[in-house]
Design a protein around this motif. Structure first.
Motif, PDB file in Angstrom:
ATOM      1  N   GLY A   8       0.784  -1.220   0.000  1.00  0.00           N
ATOM      2  CA  GLY A   8       0.000   0.000   0.000  1.00  0.00           C
ATOM      3  C   GLY A   8       0.819   1.275   0.000  1.00  0.00           C
ATOM      4  O   GLY A   8       0.283   2.358   0.275  1.00  0.00           O
ATOM      5  N   PHE A   9       2.090   1.184  -0.311  1.00  0.00           N
ATOM      6  CA  PHE A   9       2.982   2.353  -0.337  1.00  0.00           C
ATOM      7  C   PHE A   9       2.396   3.454  -1.219  1.00  0.00           C
ATOM      8  O   PHE A   9       1.987   3.209  -2.355  1.00  0.00           O
ATOM      9  N   THR A  10       2.361   4.679  -0.679  1.00  0.00           N
ATOM     10  CA  THR A  10       1.809   5.823  -1.412  1.00  0.00           C
ATOM     11  C   THR A  10       2.849   6.929  -1.479  1.00  0.00           C
ATOM     12  O   THR A  10       3.408   7.331  -0.454  1.00  0.00           O
ATOM     13  N   PHE A  11       3.102   7.422  -2.691  1.00  0.00           N
ATOM     14  CA  PHE A  11       4.170   8.384  -2.935  1.00  0.00           C
ATOM     15  C   PHE A  11       3.688   9.444  -3.909  1.00  0.00           C
ATOM     16  O   PHE A  11       3.007   9.146  -4.885  1.00  0.00           O
ATOM     17  N   VAL A  12       4.041  10.700  -3.638  1.00  0.00           N
ATOM     18  CA  VAL A  12       3.760  11.804  -4.549  1.00  0.00           C
ATOM     19  C   VAL A  12       5.080  12.420  -4.987  1.00  0.00           C
ATOM     20  O   VAL A  12       5.918  12.778  -4.150  1.00  0.00           O
ATOM     21  N   ASP A  13       5.264  12.531  -6.294  1.00  0.00           N
ATOM     22  CA  ASP A  13       6.460  13.125  -6.892  1.00  0.00           C
ATOM     23  C   ASP A  13       6.048  14.452  -7.497  1.00  0.00           C
ATOM     24  O   ASP A  13       5.493  14.506  -8.591  1.00  0.00           O
ATOM     25  N   ALA A  17      -3.655  24.824 -12.115  1.00  0.00           N
ATOM     26  CA  ALA A  17      -2.986  24.622 -10.837  1.00  0.00           C
ATOM     27  C   ALA A  17      -3.992  24.289  -9.751  1.00  0.00           C
ATOM     28  O   ALA A  17      -5.155  24.701  -9.808  1.00  0.00           O
ATOM     29  N   LEU A  18      -3.521  23.542  -8.761  1.00  0.00           N
ATOM     30  CA  LEU A  18      -4.316  23.178  -7.590  1.00  0.00           C
ATOM     31  C   LEU A  18      -3.466  23.357  -6.340  1.00  0.00           C
ATOM     32  O   LEU A  18      -2.249  23.135  -6.378  1.00  0.00           O
ATOM     33  N   PRO A  19      -4.068  23.727  -5.212  1.00  0.00           N
ATOM     34  CA  PRO A  19      -3.355  23.615  -3.942  1.00  0.00           C
ATOM     35  C   PRO A  19      -3.084  22.141  -3.636  1.00  0.00           C
ATOM     36  O   PRO A  19      -3.838  21.254  -4.054  1.00  0.00           O
ATOM     37  N   LEU A  20      -2.036  21.875  -2.900  1.00  0.00           N
ATOM     38  CA  LEU A  20      -1.661  20.490  -2.599  1.00  0.00           C
ATOM     39  C   LEU A  20      -2.761  19.756  -1.848  1.00  0.00           C
ATOM     40  O   LEU A  20      -3.052  18.591  -2.141  1.00  0.00           O
ATOM     41  N   ALA A  21      -3.406  20.421  -0.898  1.00  0.00           N
ATOM     42  CA  ALA A  21      -4.479  19.768  -0.137  1.00  0.00           C
ATOM     43  C   ALA A  21      -5.614  19.349  -1.058  1.00  0.00           C
ATOM     44  O   ALA A  21      -6.192  18.256  -0.898  1.00  0.00           O
ATOM     45  N   ILE A  64      -6.207  10.585  -1.618  1.00  0.00           N
ATOM     46  CA  ILE A  64      -4.990  10.235  -0.889  1.00  0.00           C
ATOM     47  C   ILE A  64      -5.179  10.678   0.558  1.00  0.00           C
ATOM     48  O   ILE A  64      -5.086  11.860   0.879  1.00  0.00           O
ATOM     49  N   GLU A  65      -5.449   9.736   1.441  1.00  0.00           N
ATOM     50  CA  GLU A  65      -5.670  10.041   2.847  1.00  0.00           C
ATOM     51  C   GLU A  65      -4.423   9.818   3.685  1.00  0.00           C
ATOM     52  O   GLU A  65      -4.272  10.420   4.742  1.00  0.00           O
ATOM     53  N   ARG A  66      -3.563   8.947   3.226  1.00  0.00           N
ATOM     54  CA  ARG A  66      -2.304   8.676   3.921  1.00  0.00           C
ATOM     55  C   ARG A  66      -1.183   8.727   2.901  1.00  0.00           C
ATOM     56  O   ARG A  66      -1.267   8.105   1.843  1.00  0.00           O
ATOM     57  N   LEU A  67      -0.121   9.445   3.219  1.00  0.00           N
ATOM     58  CA  LEU A  67       0.969   9.662   2.270  1.00  0.00           C
ATOM     59  C   LEU A  67       2.278   9.231   2.928  1.00  0.00           C
ATOM     60  O   LEU A  67       2.754   9.870   3.862  1.00  0.00           O
ATOM     61  N   ASP A  68       2.859   8.159   2.419  1.00  0.00           N
ATOM     62  CA  ASP A  68       4.107   7.663   3.002  1.00  0.00           C
ATOM     63  C   ASP A  68       5.276   8.587   2.717  1.00  0.00           C
ATOM     64  O   ASP A  68       6.134   8.786   3.579  1.00  0.00           O
TER      65      ASP A  68
END
Length: 264
Positions: A89-94, A181-185, A193-197
């Protein structure tokens, strides 16, 4: 220079003197051999690097040049730390995904239920990322979004650096384009994305502009447990590392240019 070559991956494999010098640069992790190879470099090269297939453009992007010639020097500590975090379940944002060096390296190691999100505002770099993504079998775990992350929602002006596309951003001089564009939240909410590793953010000095409103508005549970960001010691008032520390993050490793932080 654009990624307009319609041939599939592999058709632009290195050959001749370029291939010979490139192999020596790669094997020895040598900048000297890389300089020699660059004298014979074509516009594009199809190679396997960092665990994935890629079509790389060494003439107009420093990141692609580093991955092509000396991948062992491409943020090895950062990639090793992120790799150590991979689990079910690893979650990553680049954020500022460039050609995909971080995301695709992790995708090659991640389990099937991992979720990796790559954000790239520059259309040409998004096309290059999409090509590299298609050359691999990571579609189930990687989502590429062609947009910018900022402090407000709406269209913003993005400046293209044609000499080094990795330095393109919301500030600078040169060709300008309009991108959504969007704010990060908001982005995390829209992607469920509720949990971000972990998150890597590289947006040419505007990290503070993105992170400050995020920390103010987003629930702490959604904050990335690991944050990799470039420190800006010359402008402490907008240094994202100092901002993160003020919000409770601790420094795991100070690598000089980049800092790896974790949220207790």
């Amino acid at each position: 220079m654009t990624n307009s070559d319609p041939r599939p991956w592999g058709a632009a494999a290195p050959s001749g003197l370029f291939k010979r010098f490139l192999e020596r640069a790669h094997t020895a992790d040598s900048k000297a051999w890389a300089r020699l190879a660059s004298w014979f470099a074509p516009d594009i090269a199809d190679v396997e690097r960092l665990g994935f297939r890629a079509r790389l453009h060494p003439r107009d992007n420093l990141s692609e040049k580093r991955v092509l010639y000396t991948p062992g020097r491409f943020d090895p500590a950062e990639l090793a730390h992120l790799s150590s975090l991979i689990k079910e379940g690893f979650t990553f944002v680049d954020l500022g995904a460039n050609c995909g060096g971080y995301t695709l390296h992790l995708a090659a190691k991640a389990p099937a239920n991992a979720r990796l999100f790559a954000i790239e505002a520059q259309p040409e770099m998004a096309r290059r990322f999409a090509f590299n993504l298609a050359a691999n079998q990571f579609d189930a775990t990687v989502q590429l979004d062609e947009l910018a992350i900022s402090d407000e929602r709406g269209d913003i002006t993005f400046t293209i650096n044609h000499h080094n596309r990795g330095e393109s951003g919301l500030q600078g001089e040169g060709e300008t384009i309009t991108v959504p564009a969007l704010p990060l939240a908001d982005y995390l909410t829209e992607r469920s994305i509720e949990r971000l590793d972990a998150m890597k953010i590289d947006v040419e000095g505007l990290e503070h502009r993105i992170l400050a409103p995020f920390f103010q508005s987003a629930p702490r549970a959604s904050w990335p447990r690991c944050l990799i960001v470039e420190q800006l010691l010359a402008t402490p008032e907008t240094d994202p590392v100092a901002l993160a520390i003020s919000q409770g993050y601790i420094v795991e490793r100070d690598l000089g240019r980049n800092v790896i932080l974790s949220l207790p």
